[in-house]
Design a protein around this motif. Structure first.
Motif, short mmCIF file in Angstrom:
data_model
loop_
_atom_site.label_atom_id
_atom_site.label_comp_id
_atom_site.label_asym_id
_atom_site.label_seq_id
_atom_site.Cartn_x
_atom_site.Cartn_y
_atom_site.Cartn_z
N TYR A 91 -3.85 12.05 8.23
CA TYR A 91 -2.90 11.47 7.27
C TYR A 91 -3.57 11.39 5.90
O TYR A 91 -4.44 10.57 5.68
CB TYR A 91 -2.49 10.07 7.72
N ASP A 92 -3.13 12.24 4.99
CA ASP A 92 -3.79 12.35 3.69
C ASP A 92 -3.68 11.08 2.85
O ASP A 92 -4.59 10.76 2.08
CB ASP A 92 -3.21 13.52 2.90
N GLN A 93 -2.59 10.34 2.98
CA GLN A 93 -2.35 9.20 2.09
C GLN A 93 -2.49 7.84 2.79
O GLN A 93 -2.24 6.82 2.18
CB GLN A 93 -0.95 9.31 1.48
N ALA A 94 -2.89 7.84 4.04
CA ALA A 94 -2.95 6.59 4.80
C ALA A 94 -4.34 5.97 4.75
O ALA A 94 -5.33 6.64 4.48
CB ALA A 94 -2.54 6.84 6.25
N PHE A 95 -4.41 4.66 5.01
CA PHE A 95 -5.68 3.95 5.02
C PHE A 95 -5.75 3.02 6.22
O PHE A 95 -4.73 2.62 6.78
CB PHE A 95 -5.87 3.15 3.72
N CYS A 96 -6.97 2.66 6.59
CA CYS A 96 -7.22 1.68 7.64
C CYS A 96 -8.37 0.83 7.14
O CYS A 96 -9.49 1.33 6.95
CB CYS A 96 -7.57 2.40 8.94
N ILE A 97 -8.12 -0.47 6.91
CA ILE A 97 -9.10 -1.30 6.24
C ILE A 97 -9.22 -2.68 6.90
O ILE A 97 -8.34 -3.11 7.62
CB ILE A 97 -8.75 -1.51 4.75
N GLY A 98 -10.34 -3.34 6.62
CA GLY A 98 -10.53 -4.73 6.99
C GLY A 98 -10.39 -5.59 5.75
O GLY A 98 -10.81 -5.19 4.66
N LEU A 99 -9.80 -6.75 5.88
CA LEU A 99 -9.59 -7.67 4.76
C LEU A 99 -10.45 -8.92 4.93
O LEU A 99 -10.49 -9.52 6.01
CB LEU A 99 -8.12 -8.09 4.68
N HIS A 100 -11.16 -9.31 3.88
CA HIS A 100 -11.90 -10.58 3.89
C HIS A 100 -11.04 -11.62 3.17
O HIS A 100 -10.71 -11.43 2.01
CB HIS A 100 -13.24 -10.41 3.16
#
Length: 206
Positions: free
Chosen positions: A197-206
């Motif tokens: 997925y070119d425009q997708a993200f997977c992140i952690g939030l503090h």
């Protein structure tokens, strides 16, 4: 005495980078942070629908056509499959947020450990499961619902205390380790997601 400067908190500007007709799934929707996400998102005109997912869906007051409540059992992965199937019926999911975390539990007596003398196998397993296992299983079922041709993503609540290099005072063994594990899970998922997925993200939030 000199007047102290005031700190201005910026207004919530909405999810402007995601376009219109946004659909969002919030896991842990009945918790304080989950409810906070819902309150912000339901006021955003770009958000078309919010799937409020919780172990206690009856506790979610539904007074908005944008909002629907869905139950799941974090110890039964088939319930996540069922939630994913229900969301998929409506089309691609723009954003999924895991607002799940466990530091202490009065009912079971679980508390963050101040010393290694307080370590307990059952408490460690419970902490790891809630903070590291459940969020990545949510990702497993939500990431395939993201569109491939527009900005979308998955975010899970992590914590700065999960940083190994930033740990200078110790303690909180289980919680720190679980958040560190979650960060590694999310990093692995982000790399895999980026290949497809070119425009997708997977992140952690503090």
């Amino acid at each position: 005495m000199a007047e102290q400067p005031t700190k201005t908190i910026p207004d919530f500007t909405g999810l402007t980078s995601f376009g219109d007709d946004i659909r969002v799934a919030i896991f842990g929707a009945s918790g304080g942070i989950g409810r906070g996400f819902i309150e912000h998102l339901r006021d955003d005109p770009a958000v078309a629908h919010i799937y409020a997912v919780s172990r206690n869906p009856d506790s979610i007051a539904i007074d908005d056509p944008k909002l629907s409540a869905h139950g799941y059992d974090p110890r039964d992965e088939t319930s996540l499959e069922q939630v994913a199937a229900r969301i998929k019926e409506d089309g691609p999911l723009t954003l999924a947020i895991s607002a799940i975390g466990l530091l202490h539990d009065d009912a079971s007596g679980l508390e963050p450990e101040k010393t290694w003398r307080h370590l307990d196998a059952d408490s460690l397993a419970e902490t790891y499961f809630a903070n590291a296992v459940v969020p990545i299983l949510i990702a497993k079922h939500m990431l395939p619902l993201l569109p491939r041709d527009q900005r979308a993503g998955y975010a899970a609540l992590s914590a700065r205390v999960g940083s190994i290099s930033d740990n200078r005072i110790g303690g909180w063994y289980g919680y720190r380790a679980a958040k560190a594990a979650l960060n590694q899970h999310l990093r692995c998922a982000a790399i895999e997601l980026g290949r497809r997925y070119d425009q997708a993200f997977c992140i952690g939030l503090h």
